[in-house]
Design a protein around this motif. Structure first.
Motif, PDB file in Angstrom:
ATOM      1  N   LEU A  88       0.761  -1.259  -0.017  1.00  0.00           N
ATOM      2  CA  LEU A  88       0.043  -0.045   0.023  1.00  0.00           C
ATOM      3  C   LEU A  88       0.840   1.174   0.125  1.00  0.00           C
ATOM      4  O   LEU A  88       0.691   2.175  -0.735  1.00  0.00           O
ATOM      5  CB  LEU A  88      -0.714   0.026   1.132  1.00  0.00           C
ATOM      6  N   GLU A  91       2.207   2.262  -3.392  1.00  0.00           N
ATOM      7  CA  GLU A  91       1.450   2.501  -4.570  1.00  0.00           C
ATOM      8  C   GLU A  91       1.118   3.951  -3.863  1.00  0.00           C
ATOM      9  O   GLU A  91       1.094   5.032  -4.954  1.00  0.00           O
ATOM     10  CB  GLU A  91       0.193   1.642  -4.366  1.00  0.00           C
ATOM     11  N   LEU A  92       0.991   4.261  -2.655  1.00  0.00           N
ATOM     12  CA  LEU A  92       0.382   5.570  -2.338  1.00  0.00           C
ATOM     13  C   LEU A  92       1.727   6.437  -2.343  1.00  0.00           C
ATOM     14  O   LEU A  92       1.806   7.665  -2.687  1.00  0.00           O
ATOM     15  CB  LEU A  92       0.366   5.695  -0.678  1.00  0.00           C
TER      16      LEU A  92
ATOM     17  N   GLU B  91      -8.166   6.728  -7.652  1.00  0.00           N
ATOM     18  CA  GLU B  91      -7.112   6.025  -7.303  1.00  0.00           C
ATOM     19  C   GLU B  91      -6.967   5.724  -5.690  1.00  0.00           C
ATOM     20  O   GLU B  91      -6.784   4.384  -5.305  1.00  0.00           O
ATOM     21  CB  GLU B  91      -5.903   6.236  -7.923  1.00  0.00           C
ATOM     22  N   ARG B  95      -7.536   2.176  -3.019  1.00  0.00           N
ATOM     23  CA  ARG B  95      -6.467   1.881  -1.993  1.00  0.00           C
ATOM     24  C   ARG B  95      -7.132   1.871  -0.615  1.00  0.00           C
ATOM     25  O   ARG B  95      -6.863   0.941   0.224  1.00  0.00           O
ATOM     26  CB  ARG B  95      -5.147   2.654  -2.025  1.00  0.00           C
ATOM     27  N   TRP B 109      -4.533   4.635   8.338  1.00  0.00           N
ATOM     28  CA  TRP B 109      -4.634   5.083   6.823  1.00  0.00           C
ATOM     29  C   TRP B 109      -4.024   6.328   6.539  1.00  0.00           C
ATOM     30  O   TRP B 109      -3.075   6.777   5.725  1.00  0.00           O
ATOM     31  CB  TRP B 109      -5.998   5.001   6.308  1.00  0.00           C
TER      32      TRP B 109
END
Lengths: 130, 130, 130, 130
Positions: A88, A91-92, B91, B95, B109
């Motif tokens: 994650l 991708e972030l 996007e 996620r 997060w």
DNA sequence: GTGGTCTAGACCACC
DNA sequence: GTGGTCTAGACCACA
């Protein structure tokens, strides 16, 4: 739950289906244990070939989001997904870089991220089509 | 700046090259106006076909991250990137959904998102040794 | 390396292909880094549809036995497989039970098991078709 | 004897039932001549369709593990099973290959095999209390 | 030329 | 009726 597919998109159809279903589960439109449409039903509903739907379901199964019940049908899994924080984060990082170069400030970035996460909670709490 | 490519990855090589360069620009390892290696040099260094490097550069030019120098080279662009907030949000939503289903809380997060963005700021602030 | 497929068998063709390739890797006929035949080549060689071969390769990739190199071709992976001892034990228990009920003594059982493991070493040491 | 069925498993339910019963016989939980539950009873207990239980019993009869009692019931057979060493060896070869590629040494492999067999012997030797 | 994706239509195992 | 498997033939992205 209706499925919006873009047949002209670069992302493959089966991936779009996966994404839509994951979003549906995350924002509460699909509940754990709920029965998903059969691959054939979804195929006719979306106008997509059975094999393509099958591939999508297969992928979701493999990632732990749904479970095939041998007694017929496929249901939303009650266990947790299996995305690692590392993947994650990787991708972030890419999105954050693009955002930064587009002139988006750190605060705006976090605002966007919060919106992306909370948007689901909001939808989940209004039970108009559940 | 060394390029780490994964030939077994699902993301195409040209995309990986783009991503690495964008990350490099965002975190300050590559500065505006800095000259990039020639296509051929990068091809030799990475063991990748020239056509592939060319495609990556072409894409980066098109997205506004780099520009062709009049003397034949390629330099990091000084203008801003062109990612739209909408595309970014879309996007991020995917996620965020995956994160939520993996049991990652809203706070975690946002922490991840901050880390993804700030990792670059931190690096970007030590651009005195470039 | 020739592939022996039984089209009348209950085990699906793609699974048979997987098994044969795993056996080939385990007994040394296929070495780490060695290039596998392309899916199309294997398809014509075996008289099986491309999609079926593709599925087999996909599964092997997923299990870590082979790796797709984006620069073309598929190669035998150098990393280790991912079978857990627990899964293995569960499968062995079933066979052991059947063996026991067929009147096979513990010694004979272990002899069979040793033969199954060492048979590969023996084959690997005779380099007639490597 | 309780039956643990996994409706999400890839192995069909009727096969799981067979396996569990064979294991039960091999490790002594079920003794020769012992009466099995009726098809209907087992169907209710496990929540599985009667046809499925029926198929499992049919298969077990055919393989010689159980026999129809003249009074209408079904009992554990006292004769031996019918697995051939060749078939067994073929199946073991596949597992041995996977084990070897997972980095399991020959000694560990034999240890696993012994464990799979002896787990039953231990239990099987206490059949004096029946 | 390589693998990835998609289609339309079919058969079978399982329940 | 459900998913699993297979086929033949096609197009495209990638290298």
């Amino acid at each position: 739950m209706l499925m919006q597919l873009d047949f002209a998109s670069a992302t493959p159809i089966y991936r779009q289906i996966c994404d839509q279903l994951i979003l549906g589960i995350a924002d509460g439109r699909l509940c754990a244990g709920e029965k998903l449409p059969t691959i054939r039903a979804l195929a006719v509903e979306t106008g997509v070939n059975v094999m393509t739907i099958n591939k999508a379901y297969q992928l979701l199964k493999q990632e732990g989001y749904i479970t095939a019940d041998r007694r017929g049908g496929t249901v939303v899994s009650s266990s947790k997904g299996s995305v690692s924080s590392e993947k994650l984060l990787g991708e972030l990082r890419l999105r954050a870089a693009a955002a930064k170069l587009a002139g988006i400030s750190g605060d705006n970035w976090l605002e966007l991220c919060g919106l992306a996460y909370d948007g689901m909670i909001a939808k989940g709490s209004k039970d108009d089509d559940v």
